[in-house]
Design a protein around this motif. Structure first.
Motif, PDB file in Angstrom:
ATOM      1  N   ALA A 173      -7.380  68.914 -56.183  1.00 19.42           N
ATOM      2  CA  ALA A 173      -8.152  67.711 -55.834  1.00 19.42           C
ATOM      3  C   ALA A 173      -7.878  67.329 -54.383  1.00 19.42           C
ATOM      4  O   ALA A 173      -8.773  66.868 -53.672  1.00 19.42           O
TER       5      ALA A 173
ATOM      6  N   LEU B 194     -14.748  69.021 -60.702  1.00 22.80           N
ATOM      7  CA  LEU B 194     -13.875  68.968 -59.527  1.00 22.80           C
ATOM      8  C   LEU B 194     -13.699  70.363 -58.935  1.00 22.80           C
ATOM      9  O   LEU B 194     -13.796  70.556 -57.718  1.00 22.80           O
TER      10      LEU B 194
ATOM     11  N   PRO C 241      -7.048  69.842 -61.259  1.00 19.98           N
ATOM     12  CA  PRO C 241      -7.052  68.774 -60.253  1.00 19.98           C
ATOM     13  C   PRO C 241      -5.691  68.468 -59.641  1.00 19.98           C
ATOM     14  O   PRO C 241      -5.628  68.011 -58.505  1.00 19.98           O
TER      15      PRO C 241
END
Ligand SMILES: [Zn+2]
Length: 319
Positions: free
Chosen positions: A147, A191, A143
């Protein structure tokens, strides 16, 4: 932040449910006292690399493998750093090569708290429109690297191909790899899958050392994740190796490359890869750029004792 605190970080725990979105720029201090944009350009032959910061996070001894708190504190003090607060940078890099605007990693967006998520404002300060990015090269799908590739669950970079090692794509895509994993790793995987699905048919994979963009060659560096990769930028006589997560905590892991991090998918392989690439960087006198090396994250490396030391690059006075 130690590993337990890191695991408990609420925004990270909520990340799978919400998908990442770009936080509003929290203005800290007045115009005269807040920090200035964290942007620095370096020239690699005809290619311009723009170092961009997303913020920082503290990685304490509990998050590391192979060093105790006393050893950690000693190395921090030796490097004139505060063991309680030492910030590991989170950087991304833009590469202007020919007609292409290439971004290496995309920061954290709102996935990892308020000390991070600053890449969009620094991209803007650098004059780079997310819509102008032609390729997003992902060093890996953690992430803190991807992200920020999402905005409200869709693609933050609407015209970019997502370029990633095929092993990395396959590893995170297979839910069976995470059936027994803890909540944090489950969230990491969710994610990664969100990012992969947002880029859909714009995903391009590589599997070895391949020219993935003009003057940019992938370099698999497995261990931290199965498809963790660096990218070599070369033009004329100049080169820069963007080595991603070879080092997470500079005062510790240059001196002690045998120290791994709890997020390594395969800590033993990560240590072996770190040792190999450090030896190569020293032997070839290569300049490297790191995702977690203090901004702008560009250094040379020398052998020292049983380990290594980094020598930060000079400011780029002219381009
Ligand atoms: Zn990272």
């Amino acid at each position: 932040m130690d590993r337990r605190q890191f695991l408990a970080t609420a925004p990270l725990a909520g990340l799978a449910a919400t998908g990442a979105s770009v936080p509003a720029f929290a203005q800290s201090g007045s115009a005269a006292t807040g920090q200035v944009p964290a942007v620095q350009r370096v020239a690699i032959g005809d290619v311009t690399v723009t170092c961009l910061n997303d913020g920082s996070l503290h990685i304490g001894p509990d998050a590391l493998i192979g060093i105790d708190a006393a050893g950690y504190e000693e190395l921090m003090r030796e490097h004139f750093r505060d063991p309680e607060t030492f910030p590991s940078a989170v950087n991304a890099f833009a590469i202007q090569s020919g007609d292409e605007t290439i971004l290496v990693d995309a920061g954290t967006a709102d996935a990892m708290g308020p000390s991070l998520g600053k890449l969009p404002q620094n991209l803007s300060a650098a004059g780079i429109d997310p819509a102008s990015v032609t390729k997003l090269l992902a060093t890996h799908l953690h992430p803190d690297h991807v992200a920020g590739a999402l905005s409200d669950g869709g693609a933050m970079f609407p015209n970019a191909e997502l370029v990633v090692h095929e092993t990395e794509r396959d590893f995170w895509s297979d839910e069976g790899n995470f059936s027994g994993a803890g909540e944090m790793v489950q969230n990491f995987a969710a994610l990664a899958r969100n990012v992969l699905s947002a880029y859909g048919d714009r995903i391009v994979t590589f599997s070895g050392e391949e020219e993935v963009a003009p003057g940019v060659t992938s370099m698999p560096l497995p261990g931290h994740t199965p498809g963790h990769s660096g990218f070599m930028v070369a033009s004329g006589d100049s080169q820069l190796l963007i080595w991603a997560d070879i080092v997470h905590v500079t005062p510790i892991q240059f001196a002690r490359p045998d120290v791994a991090i709890g997020f390594d998918a395969d800590p033993e392989q990560a240590v072996a890869t770190r040792q190999q690439i450090l030896d190569r960087v020293v032997a070839d006198r290569m300049t490297v750029a790191g995702s977690h090396i203090g901004f702008p994250g560009v250094v040379n490396v020398a052998a020292e004792g049983d380990g290594y030391r980094m020598v930060p690059a000079e400011w780029t006075y002219t381009l």
